[in-house]
Design an enzyme around this catalytic site. Structure first.
Site, PDB file in Angstrom:
ATOM      1  N   GLU A 221     -11.497   1.035  -3.588  1.00  0.00           N
ATOM      2  CA  GLU A 221     -11.355   1.002  -2.081  1.00  0.00           C
ATOM      3  C   GLU A 221      -9.970   1.570  -3.310  1.00  0.00           C
ATOM      4  O   GLU A 221      -9.751   1.869  -3.549  1.00  0.00           O
ATOM      5  CB  GLU A 221     -10.483  -0.194  -1.360  1.00  0.00           C
ATOM      6  CG  GLU A 221      -9.691  -1.534  -1.966  1.00  0.00           C
ATOM      7  CD  GLU A 221      -9.530  -1.995  -0.883  1.00  0.00           C
ATOM      8  OE1 GLU A 221      -9.815  -2.283  -0.018  1.00  0.00           O
ATOM      9  OE2 GLU A 221      -8.286  -3.254  -1.238  1.00  0.00           O
TER      10      GLU A 221
ATOM     11  N   ASP B 111       0.698  -1.128   0.084  1.00  0.00           N
ATOM     12  CA  ASP B 111      -0.160  -0.381  -0.106  1.00  0.00           C
ATOM     13  C   ASP B 111       0.598   1.329   0.195  1.00  0.00           C
ATOM     14  O   ASP B 111       0.782   2.368   0.565  1.00  0.00           O
ATOM     15  CB  ASP B 111      -1.123  -0.081   1.441  1.00  0.00           C
ATOM     16  CG  ASP B 111      -1.340  -1.301   1.557  1.00  0.00           C
ATOM     17  OD1 ASP B 111      -2.129  -1.925   0.521  1.00  0.00           O
ATOM     18  OD2 ASP B 111      -2.022  -1.686   2.628  1.00  0.00           O
TER      19      ASP B 111
END
Length: 446
Positions: free
Chosen positions: A207, A36
């Protein structure tokens, strides 16, 4: 090979190693799992704020075979080759409102405004559910001091903050869908109620939003499960609040089958880059991931060209370093195979096997400086006598070195004189020069 086989370094030593080692290929970080990645330019450097996957510790009571994350590191580089680990900048046990046993410190972000660095992170609250917190520092690498409470009125994960040219700041986050809220000038509260982008494709999880602006176009980029695993998509608008119109795919589903792909995009010294992750260091378990970077390009009309993921990555490699040819730019196809040097220790890196005559690997952007190299070294092994040739710039380019690889089952370093190496940056073609199959770890010039 990045680290010695069988040698997993402690965090304190690894941080020192990263300060002096070149990780110019994908994945960017080898001594720990990272995911991420949010990349930002601060003080003339690229700072990457990833999440930190770990193996479940003893006594872990969370969901089995799931994401386990207890803290955050930050990494920086000025040349996208040498990455420095600044160590842990925030732990779950330092956040007063967070459940200290949840291990859910998921995808973060960091921005700079009015002399302060703001670090946004999700965590499971003691009262239950994901909330988003803020930690503040005077330097991009901390120390970050978390606020006593999460952002009021926000429930979700994957915070990302965009600061527009007029100084207005916007918080984007997700909870099955993507939300946006304008931040107050204090960067710790929102104005009004969050809005949901409910006009994006309806099917599948959305997301990990990341927003940026280029030439008056606002780009909302996000992972989307359109089929079985996540791919990166984008939408465009004329305002940071939207409405955004779906525009296409940035990155296809990973060939590895990694279920997630979380990312960020930035312009650094005139080149745009996509930072994302895959499961390079953990092929059989995609909850232990590794961050990557590849170049990103725009078409004349502002649309984004689809990024083709590479092992080579984006950093330039010094000819005197151990050049990891297994992180190739291209191969001949037939006769080339890449595998871990040590299956029991993936962090030891990879090796390339050349099993066919004239099979080759291309490794681009090697910096020879003034061209004063006198010899070439190769760490290799072969079951029988074989040879390896190093060519410059083209598959049939000039041979600048040829090494005879002796028979043996152990790794050895073979060397040969170098001839005709010009100055500057060149591509290497490492070619099987005849004989038996050869396994090669790295190539280095002296």
């Amino acid at each position: 090979m990045k680290l010695s086989p069988g040698n997993v370094l402690p965090a304190s030593v690894a941080g020192l190693l990263l300060a002096n080692a070149a990780f110019a290929t994908n994945p960017l970080i080898m001594d720990q799992f990272t995911a991420d990645p949010t990349a930002r330019v601060f003080e003339g450097k690229v700072y990457v704020y990833p999440s930190h996957d770990i193996k479940a510790p003893p006594g872990y009571k969370g969901k089995p075979n799931w994401f386990v994350m207890e803290d955050y590191h930050v990494f920086s580089s000025e040349n996208l080759t040498d990455w420095k680990d600044h160590g842990v900048i925030l732990k779950q046990t330092e956040v007063a409102w967070a459940d200290p046993g949840a291990y859910a410190m998921w995808a973060p972000d960091s921005v700079y405004k009015d002399g302060k660095y703001y670090f946004y992170f999700p965590a499971i609250a003691k009262a239950g559910g994901f909330r988003i917190g803020v930690a503040i520092a005077d330097q991009p690498y901390g120390p970050f001091k978390p606020q006593a409470t999460p952002i009021e009125g926000v429930k979700g994960i994957d915070p990302s903050v965009f600061i527009d040219k007029d100084g207005s700041a916007y918080l984007y986050y997700s909870l099955d869908k993507i939300f946006v809220a304008k931040l107050k000038p204090n960067m710790r509260e929102i104005e009004g109620e969050p809005a949901v982008f409910d006009y994006l494709p309806k099917k599948g999880l959305q997301e990990g939003p990341f927003v940026f602006e280029r030439n008056g176009i606002y780009y909302l980029t996000y992972p989307h499960v359109a089929n079985k695993t996540e791919r990166l998509e984008y939408a465009t608008a004329t305002s940071p609040m939207g409405p955004f119109k779906h525009a296409g795919v940035i990155l296809d589903e990973a060939e590895s089958g990694c279920w997630t792909v979380h990312h960020s995009i930035l312009d650094y010294r005139g080149q745009w880059y996509l930072f994302y992750h895959d499961k390079d260091l953990s092929p059989s378990f995609d909850k232990n991931r590794a961050i990557r970077a590849d170049k990103l390009f725009f078409n004349a009309d502002g649309t984004i060209e689809k990024v083709v993921p590479t092992l080579r990555g984006v950093g330039r490699v010094n000819a005197g370093s151990e050049i990891q040819i297994d992180r190739y730019s291209a191969t001949s196809g037939d006769g080339i195979a890449v595998a871990f040097v040590d299956e029991a220790n993936p962090r030891a890196g990879w090796k390339t096997t050349f099993s066919a005559a004239k099979s080759w690997v291309r490794f681009n952007e090697v910096d020879f400086g003034a061209g004063a190299q006198q010899s070439i070294e190769v760490r290799a092994k072969a079951p029988g006598r074989s040879a390896l040739e190093i060519r410059l710039d083209k598959e049939d380019g000039p041979v600048i070195g040829r090494m005879e690889i002796g028979q043996g089952s152990d790794w050895n370093i073979a060397s040969a004189a170098v001839k005709g190496v010009p100055a500057g940056v060149h591509d290497l073609f490492v070619t099987q020069g005849g004989g038996e199959a050869i396994e090669v770890d790295w190539v280095r010039f002296r």
